[in-house]
Design an enzyme around this catalytic site. Structure first.
Site, PDB file in Angstrom:
ATOM      1  N   ASN A 102       0.992  -1.175   0.156  1.00  9.44           N
ATOM      2  CA  ASN A 102       0.185  -0.019  -0.137  1.00  9.44           C
ATOM      3  C   ASN A 102       0.741   1.272   0.005  1.00  9.44           C
ATOM      4  OD1 ASN A 102      -2.198   1.852   0.578  1.00  9.44           O
ATOM      5  ND2 ASN A 102      -3.166   0.276   1.423  1.00  9.44           N
ATOM      6  N   HIS A 126      20.383   4.880  16.544  1.00 10.90           N
ATOM      7  CA  HIS A 126      21.378   5.383  17.354  1.00 10.90           C
ATOM      8  C   HIS A 126      21.680   4.432  18.632  1.00 10.90           C
ATOM      9  CE1 HIS A 126      20.713   9.567  15.614  1.00 10.90           C
ATOM     10  NE2 HIS A 126      19.337   9.093  15.385  1.00 10.90           N
ATOM     11  N   LYS A 179      -2.973 -16.002  17.641  1.00  7.90           N
ATOM     12  CA  LYS A 179      -3.332 -17.566  17.665  1.00  7.90           C
ATOM     13  C   LYS A 179      -2.677 -17.876  16.166  1.00  7.90           C
ATOM     14  CE  LYS A 179      -7.531 -17.074  15.078  1.00  7.90           C
ATOM     15  NZ  LYS A 179      -8.793 -16.829  14.732  1.00  7.90           N
TER      16      LYS A 179
END
Length: 197
Positions: A97, A128, A195
């Site tokens: 997307n 960092h 799950k």
């Protein structure tokens, strides 16, 4: 007909070029600044920038951005293999997307047939250092492996040393850090197995 011939010419040229704009659709373009190869039928529907000194490999039939996916005109996709030895490998038939950020200091791999939602960030390192006196230096570097046929939801962050198994789903808004087996749904902050599929 003329446009198709022009597109074929551009595709040939871009494989030999380190700096080129590729216009595929109105208001959509790709700027490739580093070593990049793509196989066939790369479709770009959102402004896509490929930067860094490293190497990017894109498989067959990939799609970057989605014109009707939301926020298409107000963002971009960035693929950055930051250093000379950095590598990003995107498999075949990967679809994203809009507003994706892939940043590799070492190695990121996205498996074939994976789907990536909107506003997803994948980083294989800490930008960092953790210690206060090291904050202006690069932190720990790892790698990210996303398996085959993985579906990554919107607003997901995938951090260094993460592995997501084949056919798994990453729920919207998850922050992924660690190794996850195939065929599971993961989600949460930090992500955990919700799950099995």
């Amino acid at each position: 007909m003329v446009f198709n011939r022009f597109r074929i010419l551009l595709s040939t040229f871009i494989r030999r070029s380190n700096f080129f704009y590729l216009f595929l659709l109105p208001n959509c373009r790709a700027l490739f600044l580093n070593k990049i190869t793509f196989k066939k039928r790369l479709e770009i529907q959102q402004h896509t920038v490929c930067t860094g000194k490293g190497y990017v490999e894109i498989g067959y039939d990939c799609l970057f951005g989605y014109k009707i996916g939301g926020f298409n005109r107000r963002g971009s996709i960035e693929i950055q293999a930051r250093y000379d030895n950095s590598r990003i490998k995107i498999g075949d038939n990967v679809k994203t997307n809009n507003n994706i950020f892939l940043l590799a200091a070492n190695y990121i791999e996205i498996g074939d047939n994976s789907l990536i939602g909107q506003n997803v960030t994948v980083m294989d390192h800490e930008a960092h250092g953790i210690e206060p006196h090291n904050r202006n230096q690069l932190g720990e570097i790892g790698k990210v492996i996303i398996g085959l046929n993985v579906w990554i939801g919107n607003n997901v962050v995938i951090l260094k040393n993460s592995e997501i198994g084949d056919n798994s789903i990453v729920a919207t808004g998850a922050v992924v850090s660690g190794k996850f087996p195939p065929n599971v749904i993961i989600g949460g902050v930090p992500a955990k197995i919700l799950k099995s599929i």
